[in-house]
Design a protein around this motif. Structure first.
Motif, short mmCIF file in Angstrom:
data_model
loop_
_atom_site.label_atom_id
_atom_site.label_comp_id
_atom_site.label_asym_id
_atom_site.label_seq_id
_atom_site.Cartn_x
_atom_site.Cartn_y
_atom_site.Cartn_z
N TYR A 55 39.21 81.99 57.01
CA TYR A 55 39.00 80.57 57.28
C TYR A 55 39.99 80.04 58.30
N GLU A 56 39.51 79.15 59.16
CA GLU A 56 40.34 78.65 60.25
C GLU A 56 40.70 77.18 60.13
N ASN A 57 40.00 76.44 59.29
CA ASN A 57 40.28 75.01 59.11
C ASN A 57 40.18 74.72 57.61
N ILE A 58 41.33 74.72 56.94
CA ILE A 58 41.38 74.64 55.48
C ILE A 58 41.91 73.29 55.04
N LEU A 59 41.18 72.68 54.12
CA LEU A 59 41.56 71.39 53.55
C LEU A 59 42.08 71.63 52.13
N VAL A 60 43.26 71.07 51.84
CA VAL A 60 43.86 71.21 50.51
C VAL A 60 44.09 69.81 49.93
N PRO A 61 43.16 69.32 49.11
CA PRO A 61 43.38 68.03 48.46
C PRO A 61 44.44 68.18 47.37
N VAL A 62 45.35 67.21 47.27
CA VAL A 62 46.42 67.29 46.28
C VAL A 62 46.56 65.97 45.54
N LEU A 63 47.07 66.08 44.33
CA LEU A 63 47.51 64.91 43.57
C LEU A 63 49.02 64.88 43.66
N VAL A 64 49.56 63.74 44.00
CA VAL A 64 51.01 63.62 44.12
C VAL A 64 51.51 62.93 42.87
N ASP A 65 51.85 63.74 41.87
CA ASP A 65 52.44 63.23 40.64
C ASP A 65 53.24 64.35 40.00
N ASN A 66 53.85 64.06 38.88
CA ASN A 66 54.71 65.06 38.23
C ASN A 66 53.94 66.03 37.37
N GLU A 67 52.66 65.75 37.08
CA GLU A 67 51.88 66.59 36.18
C GLU A 67 51.20 67.76 36.87
N HIS A 68 50.96 67.66 38.15
CA HIS A 68 50.17 68.68 38.86
C HIS A 68 51.04 69.48 39.82
N ASP A 69 50.96 70.80 39.67
CA ASP A 69 51.68 71.71 40.55
C ASP A 69 50.74 72.16 41.66
N THR A 70 51.09 71.88 42.89
CA THR A 70 50.23 72.22 44.02
C THR A 70 50.53 73.60 44.60
N HIS A 71 51.53 74.27 44.06
CA HIS A 71 51.94 75.56 44.60
C HIS A 71 50.79 76.57 44.64
N ALA A 72 50.01 76.65 43.56
CA ALA A 72 48.91 77.61 43.50
C ALA A 72 47.85 77.31 44.55
N SER A 73 47.56 76.05 44.80
CA SER A 73 46.58 75.68 45.83
C SER A 73 47.07 76.06 47.22
N LEU A 74 48.34 75.81 47.47
CA LEU A 74 48.90 76.14 48.79
C LEU A 74 48.94 77.65 49.00
N GLN A 75 49.26 78.41 47.96
CA GLN A 75 49.26 79.87 48.05
C GLN A 75 47.85 80.40 48.30
N ALA A 76 46.88 79.84 47.61
CA ALA A 76 45.49 80.26 47.81
C ALA A 76 45.05 79.95 49.24
N ALA A 77 45.43 78.80 49.75
CA ALA A 77 45.08 78.44 51.14
C ALA A 77 45.67 79.44 52.12
N LYS A 78 46.93 79.83 51.91
CA LYS A 78 47.57 80.83 52.78
C LYS A 78 46.82 82.15 52.74
N THR A 79 46.43 82.56 51.54
CA THR A 79 45.75 83.84 51.37
C THR A 79 44.39 83.85 52.05
N LEU A 80 43.70 82.74 52.02
CA LEU A 80 42.35 82.65 52.60
C LEU A 80 42.35 82.39 54.11
N LYS A 86 44.34 76.33 60.71
CA LYS A 86 44.90 74.99 60.68
C LYS A 86 44.72 74.46 59.26
N PHE A 87 45.76 73.85 58.70
CA PHE A 87 45.71 73.33 57.35
C PHE A 87 45.81 71.81 57.37
N THR A 88 45.14 71.17 56.43
CA THR A 88 45.28 69.74 56.23
C THR A 88 45.47 69.49 54.74
N ILE A 89 46.58 68.85 54.40
CA ILE A 89 46.82 68.43 53.03
C ILE A 89 46.40 66.97 52.96
#
Length: 188
Positions: A55-80, A86-89
């Motif tokens: 994939y060349e244009n990856i969108l990673v929607p995130v919740l910005v709070d203390n309950e949700h860890d975005t690390h797994a989403s960012l790692q998956a985006a890197k892998t794919l 190009k990434f967009t959070i």
């Protein structure tokens, strides 16, 4: 496989020691559903680094709070991602009704926007060629619309454990999966 509908691979590897007739190595069970019957077969694990990197244009929607860890989403985006991806959070803020907005001090709203943008900027540091966007709207619809308008070819969205209301109303991840025109990778 005539009439092939879908294939389901087990998450747990099946080791060759469980099947003496098979050669050594890690095997996975694969079940596919035909129009007439259900069949099961086995395949040997042959995964090489970079196979999924497409994939060349990856969108990673995130919740910005203390309950949700975005690390797994960012790692998956890197892998794919391909080498030139190009990434967009993106964080979606639900619209605030005007009668409520009138009661919120302007500096409190500005402070909240700044805190969200700062948190997304920190997340973006873990990805190369990454931008951040703060958008407004219904979360699922805003994510799908942004992806469509910006030529996104993969959305990496996190999913929480579903609540009863999610089966009736649908969670954001489920809405994105059902309505996106591009690939969607759901991280649990």
């Amino acid at each position: 496989m005539a009439g092939f509908e879908r294939a389901i691979a087990t998450e747990k590897p099946i080791f060759a020691s469980e099947f003496p007739q098979r050669e050594r190595g890690v095997w996975h069970q694969l079940t596919w559903l035909n129009t007439d019957n259900r069949q099961t077969g086995y395949f040997k694990q042959q995964i090489t680094i970079g196979v999924g990197s497409m994939y060349e244009n990856i969108l990673v929607p995130v919740l910005v709070d203390n309950e949700h860890d975005t690390h797994a989403s960012l790692q998956a985006a890197k892998t794919l991602a391909s080498d030139r991806a190009k990434f967009t959070i993106v964080h979606v803020m639900e619209p605030i009704p005007s009668f409520v907005l009138a009661e919120i001090p302007a500096d409190a709203l500005n402070r909240t926007h700044t805190e969200i943008e700062d948190a997304m900027s920190r997340m973006a540091q873990s990805l190369e060629d990454c931008e951040t966007k703060l958008i407004s709207g219904h979360a699922g619809r805003a994510i799908v619309d942004y992806a469509h308008d910006n030529g996104v070819d993969c959305i990496v969205v996190a999913s929480h454990s579903p609540r009863v209301s999610d089966f009736i109303l649908g969670s954001t991840a489920a809405w994105v999966v059902r309505n996106a025109n591009c690939s969607v990778h759901v991280v649990r």
